[in-house]
Design a protein around this motif. Structure first.
Motif, short mmCIF file in Angstrom:
data_model
loop_
_atom_site.label_atom_id
_atom_site.label_comp_id
_atom_site.label_asym_id
_atom_site.label_seq_id
_atom_site.Cartn_x
_atom_site.Cartn_y
_atom_site.Cartn_z
N ARG A 1 13.72 -13.45 -26.71
CA ARG A 1 13.64 -12.04 -26.31
C ARG A 1 12.99 -11.20 -27.41
NH1 ARG A 1 16.29 -9.76 -22.21
NH2 ARG A 1 16.60 -7.89 -23.47
N ALA A 2 13.32 -11.50 -28.66
CA ALA A 2 12.81 -10.70 -29.78
C ALA A 2 11.30 -10.80 -29.92
CB ALA A 2 13.49 -11.13 -31.08
N MET A 3 10.72 -11.93 -29.52
CA MET A 3 9.29 -12.14 -29.70
C MET A 3 8.47 -11.72 -28.49
SD MET A 3 9.49 -13.04 -32.73
CE MET A 3 7.75 -13.31 -33.06
N GLU A 4 9.09 -10.96 -27.60
CA GLU A 4 8.38 -10.40 -26.44
C GLU A 4 7.19 -9.55 -26.92
OE1 GLU A 4 7.37 -9.68 -22.60
OE2 GLU A 4 9.17 -10.84 -23.13
N GLY A 5 6.01 -9.85 -26.41
CA GLY A 5 4.82 -9.12 -26.79
C GLY A 5 4.15 -9.64 -28.05
N VAL A 6 4.89 -10.38 -28.87
CA VAL A 6 4.32 -10.97 -30.09
C VAL A 6 3.78 -12.36 -29.78
CG1 VAL A 6 4.78 -11.68 -32.47
CG2 VAL A 6 5.93 -9.66 -31.52
N LEU A 7 4.57 -13.14 -29.07
CA LEU A 7 4.16 -14.48 -28.66
C LEU A 7 3.46 -14.45 -27.30
CD1 LEU A 7 7.28 -16.72 -29.41
CD2 LEU A 7 5.03 -16.95 -30.47
N PRO A 8 2.55 -15.37 -27.07
CA PRO A 8 2.07 -15.57 -25.69
C PRO A 8 3.26 -16.00 -24.83
CG PRO A 8 0.69 -16.74 -27.27
CD PRO A 8 1.89 -16.27 -28.02
N SER A 9 3.30 -15.55 -23.60
CA SER A 9 4.42 -15.86 -22.72
C SER A 9 4.60 -17.37 -22.55
CB SER A 9 4.22 -15.20 -21.36
OG SER A 9 5.28 -15.51 -20.49
N ALA A 10 3.47 -18.10 -22.53
CA ALA A 10 3.54 -19.56 -22.33
C ALA A 10 4.31 -20.24 -23.45
CB ALA A 10 2.13 -20.14 -22.24
N VAL A 11 4.25 -19.69 -24.66
CA VAL A 11 4.99 -20.25 -25.79
C VAL A 11 6.40 -19.68 -25.83
CG1 VAL A 11 5.07 -20.46 -28.30
CG2 VAL A 11 2.88 -20.60 -27.12
N GLN A 12 6.52 -18.39 -25.57
CA GLN A 12 7.82 -17.72 -25.63
C GLN A 12 8.85 -18.40 -24.73
OE1 GLN A 12 7.66 -13.72 -24.17
NE2 GLN A 12 9.79 -13.25 -24.71
N TRP A 13 8.44 -18.82 -23.55
CA TRP A 13 9.37 -19.40 -22.59
C TRP A 13 9.05 -20.86 -22.28
CZ3 TRP A 13 13.55 -16.66 -22.16
CH2 TRP A 13 13.48 -15.28 -22.33
N ARG A 14 8.39 -21.54 -23.23
CA ARG A 14 8.10 -22.95 -22.98
C ARG A 14 9.40 -23.74 -22.97
NH1 ARG A 14 5.08 -26.24 -27.73
NH2 ARG A 14 5.63 -27.87 -26.25
#
Length: 641
Positions: free
Chosen positions: A548-561
């Motif tokens: 949740r903290a990396m929302e907008g920082v990480l690409p979504s594909a990596v954030q929720w892989r």
């Protein structure tokens, strides 16, 4: 990262040129300058590698004009402003105060309690002529190593690398069979101070060591507290606080005299660091300011994470990528050179990737490399919450979370959920008694040959080694922690973490590259440990607060892989493809002398199964044992031990 060394002849002998030999062995750690300071029986040495702007103004060893104390240090101090204020030092913008000067002044102000005021990565030693003792310290997690040899009333020597200690005639070069057995997967009791050499120890994380002519005292100055809890009002507040601490941790590690490199695997941890570093780098310059280093694999798709790596690179123009082809040559292709620098058998099978990445970084003029090592443990997968739910009898919630997590990881939800729930079921009085009866009957059966066999670890070792290490084998009865915080702390305190940090330190030093770890920031670790377990795993998502903290920082594909690359698949495939003759030689009794420590019969069977692909999934079971035995044999052969 620099190299430090020291020698104190407790019997009063002059150090003469012995300290110079110690420094010469570590020249690769500090190509910018090597220097020594001596006074009678005491010698202090330093190998300088300039990695921070402040280090350009440092000259070590440094002698204080106020106290006569002499310091040598391998250090990056992150709370510089607080120290300058607390020590009442001048804040003239034209005057640069090196980190090592801050440490020395802190020691003069607070004595041995100076470490309570330091934040960062450090190992240092101070010779105090007023007390006639050497004071040594290491940071909270042991990121910067310090090894020592101590013979009471005769000699005390310390260094950043063991090879520097072995340059002294007084220091014996005898392998430690307990550490070798630990390397070979024997369940040895946790001890981060053991090295591959019997008489050489490593200073444990968060410890100080004081040595005088007639005394030696080792003290722990800090420990994680699992009783601390953080209670915020919402998921958003937890995520914001995490991101603030993570941003500070990355920012503190961007101080550099050269462009910064970053290991980028495509996983959640390394990607978070690379993306955060890109956001904080010199965006206005218009040129890439963070170099990324990634291993890619053409043949073994289970190890290749190229799609995730590309999603990170496409999001930030500030990232300049470099790729290492992980399967173009043998994992052992650089082994002879590598073993000139490491101080033991290589535990990690992916060491060849780090070696090649650091060599590439050196060739591009990079001296600082950020790494996501152990982000998994710092943030936590949340497994401790499962123990807590089981202890409290909340089996429905336990089964739900376990099933959701299994689904994300591509495993059988029903199977994983039952494995967690059944522990509570079989603990019921009636079921428990039935299980005991079943085990008794099984033990009496003629079809139970295992009752005549020793423990699995005993079957792997030679009889002589098994006998010697038996007193050191862990007698852990397998009791599970009762709370998430207890489990989380146990994971953070594992000795294997310190050993990998030491190994990576040596690999980086070989290329004059300093590795920095944002996830080993004391403030971030303490926060994550204190989090409620629901912030570590929620709805089957491990590391929930970080995602949740990396929302907008990480690409979504990596954030929720949901998956994770398995580098052991590529290691196994390439080791067999390139090194089959060497693996066959491993079955010879005289190869490297490894038969002194390993059961020859067990090793032959393991190698045959490995070559036939009968090792289970990835690097499990006998496949891992084969790698450990091979790396040990190669090290013994190199050292001629």
């Amino acid at each position: 990262m620099s190299g430090i060394a020291g020698l104190y002849y407790l019997d009063g002998r002059p150090v003469d040129t012995d300290i110079n030999r110690m420094v010469d062995k570590m020249e690769h750690r500090g190509p910018d300058e090597q220097a020594v300071w001596t006074s009678g029986p005491v010698g202090i040495g330093h190998c300088m590698l300039h990695t921070t702007p402040e280090s350009l103004h440092a000259s070590l060893p440094q002698e204080s004009s106020q106290s006569g104390c002499v310091i040598t240090a391998d250090a990056r101090i992150d709370n510089r402003e607080d120290l300058i204020q607390g020590l009442r030092l001048p804040t003239d913008p034209d005057r640069v105060i090196p980190d090592t000067t801050l440490i020395l002044r802190a020691y003069e102000e607070w004595g041995r309690d100076c470490v309570q005021h330091l934040l960062g990565a450090f190992s240092f030693a101070i010779w105090d002529p007023r007390e006639e003792h050497a004071f040594c310290a290491i940071d909270h997690f042991g990121v910067r190593p310090l090894y020592y040899y101590h013979e009471q009333r005769r000699i005390f020597a310390f260094a950043s690398e063991i090879k520097s200690l072995l340059a002294l005639d007084d220091v014996p070069e005898e392998p430690d069979e307990v550490r070798l057995a630990d390397h070979l997967l024997t369940p040895i009791e946790e001890d981060s101070t053991r090295t591959y050499f019997k008489d050489i120890s490593g200073l444990a994380p968060a410890h100080v060591f004081t040595v005088g002519p007639n005394h030696a005292t080792e003290t722990q100055y800090w420990a994680l507290d699992p009783s601390q809890e953080v209670q915020l009002s919402s998921d958003e507040e937890y995520a914001e606080r995490f991101h603030s601490l993570f941003r500070d941790a990355v920012g503190a590690r961007l101080r550099s005299t050269t462009p910064v490199g970053c290991m980028l695997s495509g996983g959640l941890d390394s990607s978070s660091i690379a993306c955060q570093a890109a956001k904080m780098s010199g965006r206005s310059s218009g040129s890439p300011s963070v170099h990324t280093f990634s291993a890619v694999f053409g043949e073994e798709t289970g190890s290749d994470e190229s799609p995730y790596i590309k999603s990170v690179l496409s999001k930030y123009d500030e990232l300049q990528p470099h790729f290492i082809q992980g399967d173009e040559k043998s994992p052992l292709a650089d082994w002879d050179e590598l073993y000139e620098y490491v101080d033991g058998a290589c535990t990690a099978g992916n060491i060849y990737i780090f070696w090649r990445s650091n060599r590439s970084a050196r060739d591009h003029g990079i001296r600082v490399m950020l790494d996501g090592f152990d982000g998994d443990t710092t943030v936590s997968y949340g497994k401790g919450f499962f123990y807590e739910l089981r202890e409290e009898g909340r089996l429905l919630r336990l089964a739900t979370e376990a099933a959701l997590l299994a689904n994300h990881w591509g495993e059988s939800p029903r199977h994983v959920a039952w494995n967690w729930v059944k522990g509570s079921v079989v603990s019921l009085p009636v079921i428990s008694q039935l299980m005991k009866v079943r085990q008794y009957l099984k033990g009496q059966s003629e079809d139970a040959p295992e009752r005549h066999m020793g423990p699995a670890w005993q079957n792997m070792l030679s009889e002589e080694t098994a006998r010697k290490v038996a007193p050191h084998v862990s007698n852990d009865n397998g009791s599970a922690p009762k709370t998430d915080h207890e489990h989380h702390r146990a994971q953070l305190d594992q000795a294997v973490m310190k050993r990998i940090l030491d190994l990576w330190n040596q690999v980086g030093a070989a290329s004059s590259v300093e590795t920095r770890y944002p996830f080993y920031d004391k403030r971030l670790v303490e926060f994550c440990l204190a989090l409620p377990p629901e912030q570590k795993i929620r709805w089957g998502w491990d590391r929930f607060v970080m995602r949740r903290a990396m929302e907008g920082v990480l690409p979504s594909a990596v954030q929720w892989r949901e998956d994770k690359g398995d580098l052991s698949l590529a290691l196994d495939e390439n080791l067999i493809a390139h090194e089959r003759p060497l693996l066959n030689r491993l079955m010879d009794d005289d190869f490297g002398g490894v038969d002194r420590f390993v059961s020859s019969d067990h090793l032959r069977e393991a190698v045959r199964n490995y070559l036939d692909g009968k090792t289970g999934s990835g690097h499990e079971g006998k496949g891992l044992f084969v790698w450990r035995a091979l790396s040990l044999a190669l090290w013994l052969r190199h050292r001629d031990l």
